[in-house]
Design a protein around this motif. Structure first.
Motif, PDB file in Angstrom:
ATOM      1  N   GLU A 281      48.758  38.654  41.214  1.00 47.33           N
ATOM      2  CA  GLU A 281      48.688  40.105  41.059  1.00 47.33           C
ATOM      3  C   GLU A 281      49.303  40.539  39.726  1.00 47.33           C
ATOM      4  OE1 GLU A 281      48.000  44.181  41.960  1.00 47.33           O
ATOM      5  OE2 GLU A 281      47.111  42.293  42.657  1.00 47.33           O
ATOM      6  N   ARG A 284      46.826  39.728  37.010  1.00 44.21           N
ATOM      7  CA  ARG A 284      45.690  40.650  37.083  1.00 44.21           C
ATOM      8  C   ARG A 284      46.037  41.983  36.437  1.00 44.21           C
ATOM      9  NH1 ARG A 284      43.550  44.386  40.798  1.00 44.21           N
ATOM     10  NH2 ARG A 284      41.275  44.315  40.998  1.00 44.21           N
ATOM     11  N   ASN A 288      44.324  43.555  33.012  1.00 38.80           N
ATOM     12  CA  ASN A 288      43.736  44.898  33.023  1.00 38.80           C
ATOM     13  C   ASN A 288      44.322  45.752  31.910  1.00 38.80           C
ATOM     14  OD1 ASN A 288      42.077  44.322  35.192  1.00 38.80           O
ATOM     15  ND2 ASN A 288      43.470  45.182  36.724  1.00 38.80           N
ATOM     16  N   THR A 329      39.735  38.164  41.620  1.00 42.86           N
ATOM     17  CA  THR A 329      38.661  39.154  41.729  1.00 42.86           C
ATOM     18  C   THR A 329      38.779  39.978  43.013  1.00 42.86           C
ATOM     19  OG1 THR A 329      37.260  37.431  42.704  1.00 42.86           O
ATOM     20  CG2 THR A 329      37.035  37.828  40.337  1.00 42.86           C
ATOM     21  N   HIS A 331      40.500  42.681  45.237  1.00 42.96           N
ATOM     22  CA  HIS A 331      41.328  43.832  44.886  1.00 42.96           C
ATOM     23  C   HIS A 331      42.519  44.001  45.822  1.00 42.96           C
ATOM     24  CE1 HIS A 331      38.610  45.309  41.771  1.00 42.96           C
ATOM     25  NE2 HIS A 331      37.597  44.970  42.571  1.00 42.96           N
ATOM     26  N   ASN A 332      42.404  43.584  47.072  1.00 46.32           N
ATOM     27  CA  ASN A 332      43.518  43.733  48.014  1.00 46.32           C
ATOM     28  C   ASN A 332      44.477  42.553  47.840  1.00 46.32           C
ATOM     29  OD1 ASN A 332      45.134  43.547  50.441  1.00 46.32           O
ATOM     30  ND2 ASN A 332      43.751  45.033  51.359  1.00 46.32           N
TER      31      ASN A 332
END
Length: 508
Positions: A281, A284, A288, A329, A331-332
């Motif tokens: 996470e 990620r 982003n 990939t 999202h949760n």
């Protein structure tokens, strides 16, 4: 003489001026409750009295002429502890940021090969809190990867430190008589004998690989799953570019109790899965923020210790590894942790089949060094698909306090080596109820790396909220699925047993 394994030797041959291959550690000690703070001279005397518990501290490399074989560890007849120690006083610049900046510069320098491959810097005048006058000191430790892995590194530190606040009496060092260095003739004879054994080693490895591959094919057909070993399926990422000599250390600590609560909410996952999910996470969010392409899931290489209680050495690399899809990939973040757990379980047969030290027997370390140089000089990492995006290592540490002559160890940061195509490495280490996530990165490859610390905090809060919403639900596994899985395992075990018997019959 004790010869290095192929894996250990490869860490020597992969080293260059921009890619030093040592493991590092920063250890912070609280000496505020001591009437007399630990002095550098006392530390030297203490360390000298403990050298016998770590034999590799007084052993150096013996190279084979013309590199006809792997180097050996031999006793260093000219050993002097002063050549492995340095003293620094931070004075008025005693913040943790300045300490990690100093450590980053120290980690950029390769260890010298003409002596045992370790070095410790004693940092004096360190204040634990910028707002207080709490006295402390720090140790910046470098140990070459050829001598240890992350797991044995923790063993060594534990042996050098103490488990009680009462200072251990500093006794005179035990007598040590270095064994004579082997003659060049003996080294050449031993190298020749090892060359004669190579064909048999390759034959043995081929049979092991055949067993593992056949089991993987059977499992693929029975379970109707994609091949779990994601070789060269990792996407291009900001981390997979050619590195420079610059290093940066970013560390952040979180409470282990929070991670354990997430594990309890998610059910059948491990604490290691939660740590990997936290790292995923954080990565990620970083990608982003950097505007990087996140349409494909990142792949991590996760080293796993294959040490056992029956065969346990304090030094050397005894590791296996698996490539693990981090499901970035998804999202949760709570569902992602469950996905990571499933990916790890599917990859387990490959992890157990051939350990990393066996795989390197296929390629002599000298050729591995040559290919690594070409990999770097031709910038292969920027032109071709990487096998994985970054290594992530989770090392469980002691949950009881450690001491050094009465000073309590309150925090430790750990670093790992980088290599061309690998501009970021994560090492997570637990100690006394805290998990410290350490990012070793090349700032020329990973810009704004300091933001990773805040992303860890944000990620943990997001995972806690998602796990609470998800609850301890069944992870889409019905009783029928469970029965089918059990039946499949029975079939696999039967076929594997028959396969092994057939292979053993045709072994030479």
């Amino acid at each position: 003489m004790r010869q290095l394994s192929e894996l250990d030797a490869s860490f020597l041959y992969l080293e260059s001026e921009t890619t030093p291959m040592h493991i590092g550690g920063i250890y912070l000690f609280d000496a505020s409750e001591q009437t007399t703070p630990l002095t550098y001279s006392t530390f030297v005397a203490y360390l000298r009295s403990r050298l016998h518990v770590v034999p590799v501290f007084r052993q150096r490399m013996k190279e084979i002429p013309m590199r006809l074989g792997r180097p050996y560890w031999i006793d260093d007849a000219d050993f002097s502890i002063e050549r492995h120690l340095a003293y620094v006083n931070l004075g008025g610049n005693s913040s943790r940021a300045n300490l990690t900046s100093l450590a980053s510069k120290i980690m950029e320098e390769p260890l010298k090969r003409d002596r045992p491959l370790w070095h410790i810097t004693f940092v004096d005048g360190f204040h634990l809190d910028e707002a207080s006058e709490g006295q402390g000191f720090a140790l910046i430790v470098k140990l070459h990867h050829a001598a240890i892995d992350a797991f044995s590194g923790e063993d060594i530190i534990s042996k050098l430190l103490e488990y009680t606040p009462e200072p251990r009496p500093i006794h005179p060092p035990r007598p040590w008589h270095p064994r004579p260095a082997p003659s060049e003739e003996r080294v050449m004879i031993q190298a020749g004998a090892n060359l004669l054994k190579t064909p048999f080693q390759l034959t043995s490895l081929a049979f092991n690989a055949m067993e593992a591959t056949t089991r993987g094919v059977i499992q693929k057909q029975l379970r109707k799953l994609p091949m779990p070993f994601p070789l060269f399926s990792a996407p291009h990422s900001p981390f997979n570019r050619q590195v420079t000599a610059n290093r940066q250390i970013i560390s952040v600590s979180v409470a282990l109790s929070r991670l354990k609560a997430i594990k309890a909410n998610l059910g059948s996952v491990t604490l290691n899965d939660v740590v990997l999910g936290l790292c995923a996470e954080s990565l990620r969010r970083y990608m982003n923020a950097q505007g990087a392409d996140g349409s494909k899931s990142l792949v991590a290489m996760t080293p796993i210790s294959v040490r056992s209680s029956s065969l346990r050495r304090a030094t050397g690399n005894q590791m296996s590894a698996m490539l693990l899809d981090l499901s970035t990939t998804e999202h949760n973040p709570a569902i992602r942790i469950r996905n990571i757990h499933r990916n790890a379980v599917v990859s387990e047969p490959y992890r157990e089949a051939i350990a990393a030290d066996r795989l390197t027997e296929l390629l002599p370390s000298t050729l591995l060094a040559l290919s690594a140089r070409l990999y770097s000089e031709l910038q292969v990492a920027q032109r071709y698909q990487p096998a994985f995006n970054l290594p992530i290592t989770n090392v469980p540490g002691p949950q009881v306090p450690l001491y050094l002559q009465g000073a309590r160890l309150i925090q430790q940061y750990n670093t790992a080596p980088l290599f061309d195509g690998l501009g970021l490495v994560i090492v997570a280490v637990s100690y006394q109820g805290q998990l410290t996530v350490n990012f070793t990165l090349c700032p020329d490859v990973v810009p704004e790396g300091e933001s990773l610390a805040s992303y860890v905090e944000q990620s943990l809060s997001a995972i806690e909220a998602a796990a609470a919403d998800l609850g301890n639900e069944d992870s889409q596994e019905t009783a029928a699925d469970h029965a089918q899985s059990t039946l499949t395992d029975d079939v696999l075990n039967a076929l594997e047993g028959a396969l092994k018997k057939a292979i053993h019959r045709i072994r030479p």
